[in-house]
Motif scaffolding. Structure first.
Motif, short mmCIF file in Angstrom:
data_model
loop_
_atom_site.label_atom_id
_atom_site.label_comp_id
_atom_site.label_asym_id
_atom_site.label_seq_id
_atom_site.Cartn_x
_atom_site.Cartn_y
_atom_site.Cartn_z
N SER A 458 17.58 -12.71 30.96
CA SER A 458 17.22 -12.09 29.68
C SER A 458 17.82 -10.70 29.56
O SER A 458 18.37 -10.33 28.51
N LEU A 459 17.71 -9.91 30.63
CA LEU A 459 18.23 -8.55 30.60
C LEU A 459 19.75 -8.53 30.44
O LEU A 459 20.29 -7.78 29.61
N VAL A 460 20.45 -9.37 31.21
CA VAL A 460 21.91 -9.40 31.15
C VAL A 460 22.39 -9.84 29.77
O VAL A 460 23.28 -9.21 29.17
N VAL A 461 21.81 -10.91 29.26
CA VAL A 461 22.22 -11.41 27.94
C VAL A 461 21.91 -10.40 26.85
O VAL A 461 22.73 -10.15 25.95
N PHE A 462 20.72 -9.80 26.92
CA PHE A 462 20.36 -8.81 25.90
C PHE A 462 21.33 -7.64 25.89
O PHE A 462 21.83 -7.24 24.82
N VAL A 463 21.61 -7.07 27.06
CA VAL A 463 22.51 -5.92 27.14
C VAL A 463 23.90 -6.30 26.66
O VAL A 463 24.56 -5.55 25.93
N ALA A 464 24.37 -7.51 27.05
CA ALA A 464 25.71 -7.93 26.65
C ALA A 464 25.81 -8.14 25.14
O ALA A 464 26.75 -7.66 24.49
N VAL A 465 24.83 -8.83 24.57
CA VAL A 465 24.85 -9.09 23.13
C VAL A 465 24.70 -7.79 22.35
O VAL A 465 25.41 -7.55 21.37
N TRP A 466 23.77 -6.93 22.80
CA TRP A 466 23.59 -5.66 22.11
C TRP A 466 24.85 -4.80 22.21
O TRP A 466 25.25 -4.16 21.23
N GLY A 467 25.50 -4.80 23.37
CA GLY A 467 26.72 -4.01 23.53
C GLY A 467 27.82 -4.46 22.61
O GLY A 467 28.56 -3.64 22.05
N VAL A 468 27.94 -5.79 22.42
CA VAL A 468 28.98 -6.32 21.52
C VAL A 468 28.63 -6.06 20.06
O VAL A 468 29.47 -5.63 19.26
N ALA A 469 27.36 -6.30 19.72
CA ALA A 469 26.95 -6.16 18.32
C ALA A 469 26.86 -4.71 17.87
O ALA A 469 27.05 -4.40 16.69
N GLU A 470 26.56 -3.82 18.81
CA GLU A 470 26.33 -2.41 18.47
C GLU A 470 27.28 -1.50 19.26
O GLU A 470 26.87 -0.58 19.93
N ARG A 471 28.57 -1.78 19.13
CA ARG A 471 29.54 -0.97 19.89
C ARG A 471 29.46 0.51 19.51
O ARG A 471 29.55 1.39 20.35
N LYS A 472 29.31 0.79 18.22
CA LYS A 472 29.24 2.18 17.78
C LYS A 472 27.94 2.84 18.21
O LYS A 472 27.91 4.00 18.62
N THR A 473 26.86 2.08 18.13
CA THR A 473 25.56 2.63 18.50
C THR A 473 25.51 3.01 19.98
O THR A 473 24.87 3.99 20.36
N SER A 474 26.18 2.24 20.82
CA SER A 474 26.16 2.54 22.25
C SER A 474 26.75 3.91 22.55
O SER A 474 26.49 4.50 23.60
N ALA A 475 27.56 4.43 21.62
CA ALA A 475 28.13 5.77 21.81
C ALA A 475 27.07 6.86 21.81
O ALA A 475 27.31 7.96 22.31
N VAL A 476 25.89 6.56 21.28
CA VAL A 476 24.79 7.54 21.32
C VAL A 476 24.46 7.92 22.75
O VAL A 476 24.40 9.11 23.11
N VAL A 477 24.25 6.92 23.58
CA VAL A 477 23.93 7.18 24.98
C VAL A 477 25.12 7.81 25.70
O VAL A 477 24.97 8.75 26.48
#
Length: 495
Positions: A458-477
């Motif tokens: 669950s954790l791996v899939v969530f992080v992977a999907v979120w990273g792909v879907a929210e590439r710009k948002t990940s720049a916040v962190v």
């Protein structure tokens, strides 16, 4: 290109955020382990009594806080050095007085509702933590105003570690209700002493409390804090009224099982509320003169809060039943569904606190008490309906409905009152909920494997999907981390 002061602020913001989140999680880990030992050492009814007493004391933030700390924070960050020391001293004395009032109310409530002598004695003994913690929180605000929170986090960890060790000792030699309360008192003494010791060493002279005019600013503080005080009082009551209603409408055994669910949701709540602490400071300094900085910092806060909530939900749902049974015993297995619902509710409330921090910074507080009152009424009505039908599951469901409604209302109020373009990342919130829902459904309904593998998957899939879907948002962190280590970059911002 980011200026040196802005970069310095980002570094201190990152350090304070990491320290507070890490400190809260480590402290929560010790507290969690301690609660497991206590729950296994006491009878079901005594564990329920223990949980009820500390739930009652937790609600006393309504009286002991009054939102004054947030008002004082705005004064301390204004750099009016002539008044800062006097304001700090006056604030400390006011909090000490409020601690006494809170203690009296707790004991008075226990006596008024006719609790048995053991619970009454437990309330009086545990109430001493309120007397100590309330002025200790005044010292916390001083560190917060300077974004020097790493030391505070270390003090909290030390206090929680000592409490855990004492719980172990009590469980081995005298596992009784009243004896298990003593470690909590010792913890508060250690935290207070640590914070007091650090004030002259870590804070500039003008931010050290002066007690020459101990009541000079009370009236001013309280008048400015009235909307905030009422709003936070109602919000805090909303979050804990279900424990009291369970005690009224069900049994202490139900309260004890419900308290297990809160142990998990509080872990998420601690992490997200820790994140809001340093962000509140930088939001106050950015408004109203720097609306673009305010917008960027706000979005950073809510997006990181939403990400933490998403991770917590996808990790906890597949593991809830197994973890609760492993830690607390098979008799608490029935608390797993309520615990899941409470964690989901904590995810919504965590983002809500980030929104409230922005309203505080912008001094837009008149609508806050109205929304909090509406949320409290909704929660009470739902509990009255759902507790008789579903007991602890009904109470938890009422919490989820109320917290989600509160978040939407707060976001709408913030957008309407500040009128800052593209302030609320609505589409990102919606995508986050969809991603969490899909991942949870995948690993709880379609894939049948060991629960540990479900958690990892669950954790791996969530992080992977979120990273792909929210590439710009990940720049916040990424931006916060880069600024911490000196890489010049503008605050990330995504639509």
């Amino acid at each position: 290109m980011m200026t040196a002061p802005a970069q310095s602020e980002s570094r201190r913001l990152f350090s304070s955020s990491v320290a507070m989140i890490g400190g809260r999680l480590i402290s929560a880990g010790f507290g969690w382990a301690g609660s497991v030992i206590i729950a296994r050492s006491l009878t079901g009814d005594d564990w329920g009594r223990y949980s009820f007493v500390f739930a009652l004391l937790g609600m006393l933030e309504i009286v002991t806080d009054l939102g004054v700390g947030r008002v004082v924070l705005a004064r301390l960050t204004s750099n009016d050095r002539a008044e800062a020391s006097k304001i700090a001293g006056s604030f400390f004395v006011l909090r000490a007085v409020l601690g006494v009032v809170g203690f009296a109310i707790a004991v008075g409530y226990a006596w008024a509702i006719g609790l048995d002598p053991v619970v009454m004695a437990a309330t009086m003994l545990a109430g001493t933590t309120v007397l100590i913690a309330t002025p200790a929180n005044a010292l916390f605000v001083l560190y917060q105003s300077r974004l020097k929170l790493t030391y505070v986090a270390l003090c909290d960890i030390a206090g929680q570690a000592v409490q855990f060790l004492l719980i172990v000792v009590v469980s081995l030699f005298s596992p009784m209700l009243l004896m298990f309360i003593l470690p909590a008192v010792v913890r508060e003494v250690i935290v207070f002493a640590g914070r007091a010791f650090g004030v002259p060493k870590l804070l500039d002279r003008e931010f050290r409390p002066s007690f020459r005019e101990p009541t000079a600013y009370w009236g001013e503080m309280l008048r400015e804090a009235i909307p905030l005080s009422v709003g936070f009082a109602l919000l805090h009551l909303l979050e804990r009224i279900d424990m009291l209603m369970l005690q009224w409408m069900d049994t202490f055994d139900a309260v004890g099982k419900y308290a297990v669910g809160y142990k998990f949701s509080d872990l998420l709540g601690l992490a997200v509320s820790a994140l809001a602490i340093p962000f509140t400071t930088v939001l106050i300094t950015a408004w109203p003169g720097k609306p673009e900085v305010f917008r960027a910092r706000f979005r950073q806060a809510v997006l990181i809060a939403a990400l933490l909530a998403g991770v917590a939900v996808v990790v906890f749902i597949p593991s809830a039943q197994a973890v609760i049974t492993l830690l607390y015993g098979v008799e608490f297995e029935s608390a797993s569904l309520a615990a899941i619902l409470l964690v989901v509710g904590a995810g919504f409330s965590g983002v809500t606190y980030a929104v409230v921090s922005s309203l505080i910074a912008a001094k837009k507080l008149r609508v806050f008490p109205i929304i909090a009152a509406a949320g409290l009424i909704l929660n009470v009505v739902l509990n009255l309906i759902l507790i008789p039908l579903q007991s602890i599951v009904g109470a938890a469901l009422a919490t989820v409905i109320t917290e989600s409604a509160m978040l939407v209302a707060m976001l709408l109020v913030l957008q309407w009152s500040l009128k800052v373009a593209q302030l609320i990342p609505w589409t990102i919130f919606i995508r986050m909920i969809i991603i969490v829902g899909v991942v949870v459904f995948l690993f709880t309904q379609l894939i049948d494997i060991n629960w540990v593998l479900e958690v990892v998957g669950s954790l791996v899939v969530f992080v992977a999907v979120w990273g792909v879907a929210e590439r710009k948002t990940s720049a916040v962190v990424v931006d916060l981390i880069r600024n911490r280590f000196g890489t010049e970059t503008e605050p990330a911002d995504d639509h």
